[in-house]
Design an enzyme around this catalytic site. Sequence first.
Site, PDB file in Angstrom:
ATOM      1  N   ALA A 148       0.855  -1.189   0.000  1.00 18.18           N
ATOM      2  CA  ALA A 148       0.000   0.000   0.000  1.00 18.18           C
ATOM      3  C   ALA A 148       0.885   1.230   0.000  1.00 18.18           C
ATOM      4  CB  ALA A 148      -0.923   0.014   1.216  1.00 18.18           C
ATOM      5  N   SER A 151      -0.402   8.918   1.385  1.00 17.72           N
ATOM      6  CA  SER A 151       0.078  10.261   1.081  1.00 17.72           C
ATOM      7  C   SER A 151       1.431  10.561   1.707  1.00 17.72           C
ATOM      8  CB  SER A 151      -0.941  11.295   1.567  1.00 17.72           C
ATOM      9  OG  SER A 151      -1.242  11.101   2.941  1.00 17.72           O
ATOM     10  N   LEU A 152       1.699  10.011   2.877  1.00 16.45           N
ATOM     11  CA  LEU A 152       2.939  10.336   3.579  1.00 16.45           C
ATOM     12  C   LEU A 152       3.911   9.172   3.662  1.00 16.45           C
ATOM     13  CD1 LEU A 152       1.456  12.362   6.603  1.00 16.45           C
ATOM     14  CD2 LEU A 152       2.221  13.212   4.381  1.00 16.45           C
ATOM     15  N   GLN A 154       4.666   4.606   2.560  1.00 19.66           N
ATOM     16  CA  GLN A 154       4.226   3.359   1.949  1.00 19.66           C
ATOM     17  C   GLN A 154       4.497   2.221   2.919  1.00 19.66           C
ATOM     18  OE1 GLN A 154       6.399   3.736  -1.710  1.00 19.66           O
ATOM     19  NE2 GLN A 154       7.995   2.314  -1.103  1.00 19.66           N
ATOM     20  N   VAL A 155       3.744   1.127   2.750  1.00 18.28           N
ATOM     21  CA  VAL A 155       3.755   0.054   3.742  1.00 18.28           C
ATOM     22  C   VAL A 155       4.168  -1.258   3.096  1.00 18.28           C
ATOM     23  CG1 VAL A 155       2.354  -1.243   5.396  1.00 18.28           C
ATOM     24  CG2 VAL A 155       1.942   1.207   5.061  1.00 18.28           C
ATOM     25  N   ASP A 304      -8.303  11.381  11.946  1.00 15.48           N
ATOM     26  CA  ASP A 304      -8.251  11.041  10.514  1.00 15.48           C
ATOM     27  C   ASP A 304      -8.818   9.643  10.281  1.00 15.48           C
ATOM     28  OD1 ASP A 304      -7.671  11.444   7.836  1.00 15.48           O
ATOM     29  OD2 ASP A 304      -5.613  10.725   8.000  1.00 15.48           O
TER      30      ASP A 304
END
Length: 573
Positions: A148, A151-152, A154-155, A304
């Site tokens: 995945a 915006s800030l 990736q995993v 969020d």
Amino acid sequence: MTQYSSVSPDYRLGSTTIKRYDHEAIARYYFWRPWRALWRTLSIIWFFGGFALRLWLDKRNGETEKSRSRRANELRDILTRLGPTFIKVGQALSTRPDLIKPDFLEELIKLQDQLPSFSNAIAFALIEKDLGRSINDIYREISPNPIAAASLAQVYRGRLYSGEEVAIKVQRPQLLPVLTLDLYLMRIGAKFLAPYLPLNLGHDLTLIIDEFGIKLFEEIDYINEGRNAEKFAANFSDDPTVKVPSIYWEYTSSRILTLEWINGYKLSELDRIRAAGLNPDRIIEIGVTTGLRQLLEHGFFHADPHPGNLFATFDGRMAYIDFGMMDQLDNHTKETIASSIVQLINQDYQTLARDFVELGFLSPKTDIHPIIPALEKVLGKAVGESVGDFNFKTITDEFSELMYEYPFRVPAKFALIIRSLVTQEGLALSLNPDFKIVEISYPYVARRLLTAETPELRRKLLAVLFKDGKFQWQRLENMLAIASADSGFDILPTAQMGFQYLMSEEGEEIRRMLILALIEDDRLHTEEVQRLWLLLKDEFKPQKLLNIAWSGLRTFSGDRIAAVLPSFAQTQS
């Protein structure tokens, strides 16, 4: 024992080092580099200006399904090109099916975790640099590519040598220049555009942007996120419906976060949730109730909660991830919000207006009397409406007119609260457009007030039950009926706390008021008491009543009891 560095990371902006969001330092930096701000502004105008023109042409030439699909894809592409700030705007919109057409909604949902990834070589190099070991020494397994991209960060999916399956969150490189420039331009725009916006936010708009900037800086510090996750987990340690991933501190830094892998379904995957035999309404109920507990009980809330950060686990729990954007409320704010919800349900707009003053939406010097009829007009249909018919958009549209006529303002602290509530409302709409949030929120707030454990909350309860010096029997009956409808609510501890409160020095005034309430209007209010008894009699067995009374009396001295009895006698004389 949890171990982590207590030192905040240093952020470098050119030759400038800053430890936290500082709009003055950012403004000084870009003041001497106007070409960067100008180029960014032109880029934003170019992208959105061209997009608006093509939308207008589509409408003029006759909009088709193909053109709508093309524009939806184009909007997602524009937000992605413009970077993290605009991606987060798109993420917020992706939870609002009442605002966004289905074609656009489908594309914006992809902004949650289907963004372009950055180079694996850069990501792995960052892991090795921050953790001081090679990838193979840290993780037994790691996915060759990110599973995945947000915006800030990736995993990656991996496994530790101790056997635990983990998610490895790696921050995007060179985030700071993009975030600071957008925040700088947003702040400039706020000063010039605030008078022309549909909501009369005034100078508070810059404070809202500053609050957003503070939270963005906190969000890119993964040490802070790990602490937040552990605090959130501790708050819900007694709730079996909530799952929070564990943090592996040995493999975590300010730019790398290693945490427990969560298996489940995104809340946007309605078909998969139903296919797994899970009840969407139950999932919404868990989400709304835990959201209320965050705001009204703990005061520490997830700001969020978009679909990419919330999962329905295989066993029906609600799993929260991504604790970068959180905020904390003080006790007074929590309790005033709880009171406001009850006043809304009871349609007591005079008290609601006073709560708005306490919360900062109205100045203390404001004359609230002309505002009360306006509040009744705007909020009068809230009770009993479904989310689809009465939502934050409805309130905003109606309030936009009131804010020009009356001195309403939005306190900076409430920007994130509103964002959180709007997002949760959007999730409820996505899963069930007819789901009634009021039917879930009010029972929780009723229980919260009835089990008031602080003096301030007890005062809020009394304000609800006594209006213009008269006891509101119907309100108490409604609160007890609604709270008792929940199998998780136990009236006996509430009754015990109430008895102890009545016997205390603090309860002297309420003892007098209750006696007067029983005999007000020159009659004994036996009918009201009988209705309450019929409502609760199954809970109050004689032995239980004796136990409650004895338990309450044991907490007081003989002198205290002797002091209490005369007060009853004086009331009746």
